[in-house]
Design a protein around this motif. Sequence first.
Motif, mmCIF file in Angstrom:
data_model
loop_
_atom_site.group_PDB
_atom_site.id
_atom_site.type_symbol
_atom_site.label_atom_id
_atom_site.label_comp_id
_atom_site.label_asym_id
_atom_site.label_seq_id
_atom_site.Cartn_x
_atom_site.Cartn_y
_atom_site.Cartn_z
ATOM 1 N N GLU A 72 0.829 -1.208 0.000
ATOM 2 C CA GLU A 72 0.000 0.000 0.000
ATOM 3 C C GLU A 72 0.864 1.258 0.000
ATOM 4 N N VAL A 73 2.056 1.184 0.612
ATOM 5 C CA VAL A 73 2.968 2.325 0.581
ATOM 6 C C VAL A 73 3.499 2.535 -0.835
ATOM 7 N N THR A 74 3.890 1.455 -1.493
ATOM 8 C CA THR A 74 4.360 1.557 -2.878
ATOM 9 C C THR A 74 3.279 2.166 -3.760
ATOM 10 N N ALA A 75 2.061 1.646 -3.649
ATOM 11 C CA ALA A 75 0.958 2.150 -4.475
ATOM 12 C C ALA A 75 0.674 3.618 -4.178
ATOM 13 N N SER A 76 0.648 3.980 -2.913
ATOM 14 C CA SER A 76 0.348 5.361 -2.531
ATOM 15 C C SER A 76 1.432 6.314 -3.007
ATOM 16 N N THR A 77 2.678 5.871 -2.985
ATOM 17 C CA THR A 77 3.777 6.719 -3.446
ATOM 18 C C THR A 77 3.646 7.008 -4.934
ATOM 19 N N PHE A 78 3.427 5.961 -5.723
ATOM 20 C CA PHE A 78 3.216 6.173 -7.158
ATOM 21 C C PHE A 78 2.003 7.072 -7.407
ATOM 22 N N ALA A 79 0.921 6.793 -6.712
ATOM 23 C CA ALA A 79 -0.310 7.553 -6.939
ATOM 24 C C ALA A 79 -0.144 9.013 -6.551
ATOM 25 N N THR A 80 0.621 9.282 -5.514
ATOM 26 C CA THR A 80 0.873 10.666 -5.113
ATOM 27 C C THR A 80 1.657 11.408 -6.188
ATOM 28 N N LEU A 81 2.697 10.770 -6.715
ATOM 29 C CA LEU A 81 3.463 11.382 -7.804
ATOM 30 C C LEU A 81 2.573 11.647 -9.015
ATOM 31 N N GLU A 115 1.224 -11.666 -6.914
ATOM 32 C CA GLU A 115 0.179 -11.067 -6.089
ATOM 33 C C GLU A 115 0.413 -9.564 -5.941
ATOM 34 N N ALA A 116 1.675 -9.173 -5.758
ATOM 35 C CA ALA A 116 1.997 -7.757 -5.575
ATOM 36 C C ALA A 116 1.671 -6.940 -6.817
ATOM 37 N N ILE A 117 1.921 -7.490 -8.001
ATOM 38 C CA ILE A 117 1.620 -6.769 -9.237
ATOM 39 C C ILE A 117 0.153 -6.361 -9.269
ATOM 40 N N ASP A 118 -0.716 -7.308 -8.978
ATOM 41 C CA ASP A 118 -2.156 -7.011 -9.000
ATOM 42 C C ASP A 118 -2.538 -5.994 -7.934
ATOM 43 N N VAL A 119 -2.031 -6.184 -6.726
ATOM 44 C CA VAL A 119 -2.420 -5.320 -5.610
ATOM 45 C C VAL A 119 -1.927 -3.891 -5.820
ATOM 46 N N LEU A 123 -4.518 -0.761 -6.248
ATOM 47 C CA LEU A 123 -4.541 0.322 -5.264
ATOM 48 C C LEU A 123 -4.152 1.655 -5.898
ATOM 49 N N ALA A 124 -3.116 1.659 -6.732
ATOM 50 C CA ALA A 124 -2.640 2.914 -7.329
ATOM 51 C C ALA A 124 -3.631 3.498 -8.316
ATOM 52 N N GLU A 125 -4.521 2.656 -8.840
ATOM 53 C CA GLU A 125 -5.527 3.149 -9.776
ATOM 54 C C GLU A 125 -6.884 3.359 -9.108
ATOM 55 N N GLY A 126 -6.909 3.259 -7.766
ATOM 56 C CA GLY A 126 -8.109 3.602 -7.012
ATOM 57 C C GLY A 126 -9.073 2.465 -6.752
ATOM 58 N N ARG A 127 -8.667 1.235 -7.082
ATOM 59 C CA ARG A 127 -9.547 0.094 -6.845
ATOM 60 C C ARG A 127 -9.215 -0.579 -5.520
ATOM 61 N N GLU A 128 -10.177 -1.320 -5.017
ATOM 62 C CA GLU A 128 -9.967 -2.067 -3.771
ATOM 63 C C GLU A 128 -9.100 -3.292 -4.049
ATOM 64 N N ALA A 129 -8.231 -3.608 -3.095
ATOM 65 C CA ALA A 129 -7.398 -4.806 -3.175
ATOM 66 C C ALA A 129 -7.236 -5.375 -1.777
ATOM 67 N N GLU A 130 -6.945 -6.651 -1.720
ATOM 68 C CA GLU A 130 -6.760 -7.303 -0.429
ATOM 69 C C GLU A 130 -5.280 -7.360 -0.084
ATOM 70 N N GLY A 133 -4.968 -10.129 3.869
ATOM 71 C CA GLY A 133 -6.304 -10.565 4.271
ATOM 72 C C GLY A 133 -7.284 -9.450 4.559
ATOM 73 N N LYS A 134 -6.849 -8.210 4.369
ATOM 74 C CA LYS A 134 -7.738 -7.068 4.668
ATOM 75 C C LYS A 134 -7.992 -6.266 3.396
ATOM 76 N N PRO A 135 -9.262 -5.986 3.075
ATOM 77 C CA PRO A 135 -9.549 -5.157 1.899
ATOM 78 C C PRO A 135 -9.150 -3.703 2.144
ATOM 79 N N LEU A 136 -8.419 -3.139 1.187
ATOM 80 C CA LEU A 136 -7.962 -1.750 1.298
ATOM 81 C C LEU A 136 -8.281 -1.002 0.010
ATOM 82 N N ARG A 137 -8.474 0.289 0.148
ATOM 83 C CA ARG A 137 -8.618 1.168 -1.011
ATOM 84 C C ARG A 137 -8.094 2.545 -0.633
#
Length: 332
Positions: A72-81, A115-119, A123-130, A133-137
Motif C-alpha cells: 500500500e505504501v508503494t501504491a500510494s507513493t506512485f499515486a501521489t506522484l 500477487e503484488a503486481i495485482d495489488v 490500489l494505485a488506480e483507485g480500486r480495492e485490493a486485499e 487478508g484485509k480489503p484496502l482502497r
Amino acid sequence: MDFGLVLQTDPPASQVISLMKRAERNGFRYGWTFDSAVLWQEPFVIYSQILANTQKLHVGPMVTNPGTRTWEVTASTFATLNDMYGNRTVCGIGRGDSAMRVAGRAPNTLARLGEAIDVIRDLAEGREAEVDGKPLRLPWIKDGKLPVWMAAYGPKALALTGQKADGFILQLADLYLTEWMVKSVREAAVAAGRDPAEITICVAAPAYVGEDLAHARDQCRWFGGMVGNHVADLVGRYGEHSSMVPDELTEYIKARQGYDYSHHGRAGNPSTDFVPDEIVDRFCLLGPVEAHIEKLRALRDLGVDQFALYNMHDAREATIDAYGAHIIPSFD
C-alpha cells in the motif's frame, strides 16, 4: 521506438536530476533508476524532483520489488506522484536482487511477486485490493494510472510476465535471447487470454558510443556480472544445460566466483572479471553510432518498444548527447 535512461541514485541527487533533464532535451521519454535502499539514495524522493523539472518524462524504478516496502505504501507513493505531476510513472518490478540480498534477505518468490503486481496496480488506480487478508482502497485517488512492467529471465518469470504485467523488462540486448524471451512472454499472454500486443517490450542495457571498443567493453563489463546474479539463480534452479533455459544465457557464468554488491552496477567492478568480451558485445550496445542504430533496428524488428540505456560509465553526458543527436532521430 521509445528511449529511456537508467541511472543509479548516487549522491548528489542534483546530478541525477540534471542528467534526466538532459535526457529529456535529447529526446528520451523515460527516466529509470535502480532501487536499492542500502546501496543508493531513495529514488522516489528524487522522482518528485525529476518530474518537477521535466515536462513529459515518465519515471520509475528498474526495478523495485515486493519486499522492501509494503504494497500500500508503494501504491500510494506512485499515486501521489501521479496526482502531483500527471500520470507519468511506471512501476518496474521484479523479485529483488541487490535490494533484498544486501539487506540479508532472499529475493521474493514469484507467487508473492504476482500477487503484488495485482495489488499495487489496483490500489494505485483507485480500486480495492486485499492486503494481508484485509480489503484496502486509497479513497483519494481519481483517474489514477499505473502500468506495471515486470523484469524476468527464467521460464516461470517470463510466463508470469505474460499473464499479469503491462510490460516486460529484459535486462540484456542479445538478439537471440531477446527473440526467445519475447516469444515466451507473448505465448504466456495468449494462453492467459490476453492480447500479447498490449504488453510493452523494454530492453535495457548499457550503451557506449565510441571507436575504442576495448575501453567501451571495460566500462560496461559490470553488466554481465549483474545479469550473472540472476543467471546463477536459474542454473541453481534448473541445472546446467537445461532445456528450460538457453545455454546462450547460462554458459558464460561457469567461471563466476561470487559477487560483491559494494561494486554493484559500477564500471571496474572486480566481481565481473569472469565476463568475456563476447558477452559484453552481445548484452550491450557498443561502438560507433552506426553500430547502435543497426542493433536497435534489429531489436525493434523483434518487437522491442523501448530501449533503456544504462548510463553508468565515464561518458554519461556524451552518450546521452550522441543518442539525442544521431540515434534517436533515426527512430522518430
